[in-house]
Design a protein around this motif. Structure first.
Motif, mmCIF file in Angstrom:
data_model
loop_
_atom_site.group_PDB
_atom_site.id
_atom_site.type_symbol
_atom_site.label_atom_id
_atom_site.label_comp_id
_atom_site.label_asym_id
_atom_site.label_seq_id
_atom_site.Cartn_x
_atom_site.Cartn_y
_atom_site.Cartn_z
ATOM 1 N N GLN A 93 0.808 -1.220 0.000
ATOM 2 C CA GLN A 93 0.000 0.000 0.000
ATOM 3 C C GLN A 93 0.836 1.263 0.000
ATOM 4 O O GLN A 93 0.315 2.352 -0.138
ATOM 5 N N LYS A 94 2.154 1.116 0.160
ATOM 6 C CA LYS A 94 3.022 2.291 0.049
ATOM 7 C C LYS A 94 2.919 2.892 -1.357
ATOM 8 O O LYS A 94 3.161 4.065 -1.558
ATOM 9 N N ARG A 95 2.584 2.029 -2.317
ATOM 10 C CA ARG A 95 2.578 2.495 -3.696
ATOM 11 C C ARG A 95 1.279 3.212 -4.080
ATOM 12 O O ARG A 95 1.172 3.767 -5.155
ATOM 13 N N LEU A 96 0.280 3.165 -3.192
ATOM 14 C CA LEU A 96 -0.994 3.798 -3.525
ATOM 15 C C LEU A 96 -0.924 5.307 -3.361
ATOM 16 O O LEU A 96 -0.397 5.813 -2.375
#
Lengths: 165, 105
Positions: free
Chosen positions: A88-91
């Motif tokens: 979810q870091k990439r969201l």
């Protein structure tokens, strides 16, 4: 305009009748009559809440639109499932303003519902002048692309279906 | 053959419902969590209801159309409740993840 007095919203009458028969899961003559009575009575009773006429120019296009939305839900579900299961870091979540071209209230609410139903975006608010829709997106790569997609896939067909009023 | 189709539909439905719950659990802020249940559940519940409609239409006399109504009501009410919750959250200024993109104007 006797007809309009008895049936303020003929479409609503038909839908209510169909829903009544579906709820009872039967085609008994009794249910057909009772359903028809309710379907005539309820729109008449609530007609003051629905002052404007709902004009649908191309009913078959509405059916096409619903099928298209179902397909989009299918595709977008897979995309969102991947986003949720991935790191979810990439969201990159965010808000965006969508400028509406639709003016018919039913059209706008259908568009907002569609945006919320298709995974990845939720409609959050409608500006008071009904010109902007505030949308929250789960992941934004390119704002312009999301707006263009909403316009191309959903707003354009709705513009053709609902007459401005 | 029929059993296979039903099984696949139910597994697909269960999978997407599970993904929705996982999203609800692990996404960082309220607005993002809103995406989990309102979304993944449309396809999840949809697939399970189609399986139910097929099963009861073929195994019992007469067609079973209750499921269409359930789907219809779900598809009408889910976006409305999501919309209201998002609107309420904006009004009381629920905390957002820092990297949330703000409006440009």
């Amino acid at each position: 305009m006797m007809f309009r007095r008895v049936f303020p919203h003929p479409l609503l009458t038909l839908i209510l009748w169909a829903i009544w028969l579906l709820l009872n899961n039967s085609m008994d003559p009794g249910h057909i009559v009772l359903g028809a009575a309710l379907a005539i009575f309820i729109p008449w009773l609530t007609s003051s809440y629905w002052p404007e006429q709902i004009i649908i120019r191309h009913p078959w296009m509405l059916v096409l639109y619903i099928l298209k939305v179902l397909y989009e839900i299918l595709v977008a579900n897979a995309v969102v499932a991947k986003l949720i299961l991935g790191p979810q870091k990439r969201l990159n979540p965010g808000f965006l303003h969508y400028e509406l071209q639709l003016t018919s209230p039913v059209g706008i609410s259908l568009l907002a519902n569609t945006i919320s139903l298709t995974p990845g975006t939720v409609s959050c608010d409608l500006s008071k002048d009904r010109r902007y829709l505030l949308i929250h997106a789960l992941h934004i790569d390119d704002v312009a692309e999301i707006k263009a997609e909403i316009h191309r896939k959903f707003e354009k067909p709705l513009l053709e279906i609902f007459v401005a009023c | 053959m029929l059993e296979w189709i039903l099984a696949i539909l139910i597994i697909v439905g269960a999978f997407f419902t599970l993904v929705g719950s996982i999203g609800l659990f692990k996404l960082p802020d309220f607005y993002m969590r809103l995406h989990g249940p309102t979304k993944a559940s449309t396809l999840g519940v949809g697939a399970i209801l189609i399986a139910s409609a097929i099963h009861f239409s073929l195994k019992t006399d007469g067609v079973s159309l209750h499921e269409i109504l359930v789907t219809l009501f779900l598809f009408i009410t889910a976006p409305v409740s999501a919309h209201l919750m998002a609107k309420a959250a904006i009004h009381i200024k629920v905390k957002q993840v820092e990297r949330t993109r703000q409006l440009e104007d």
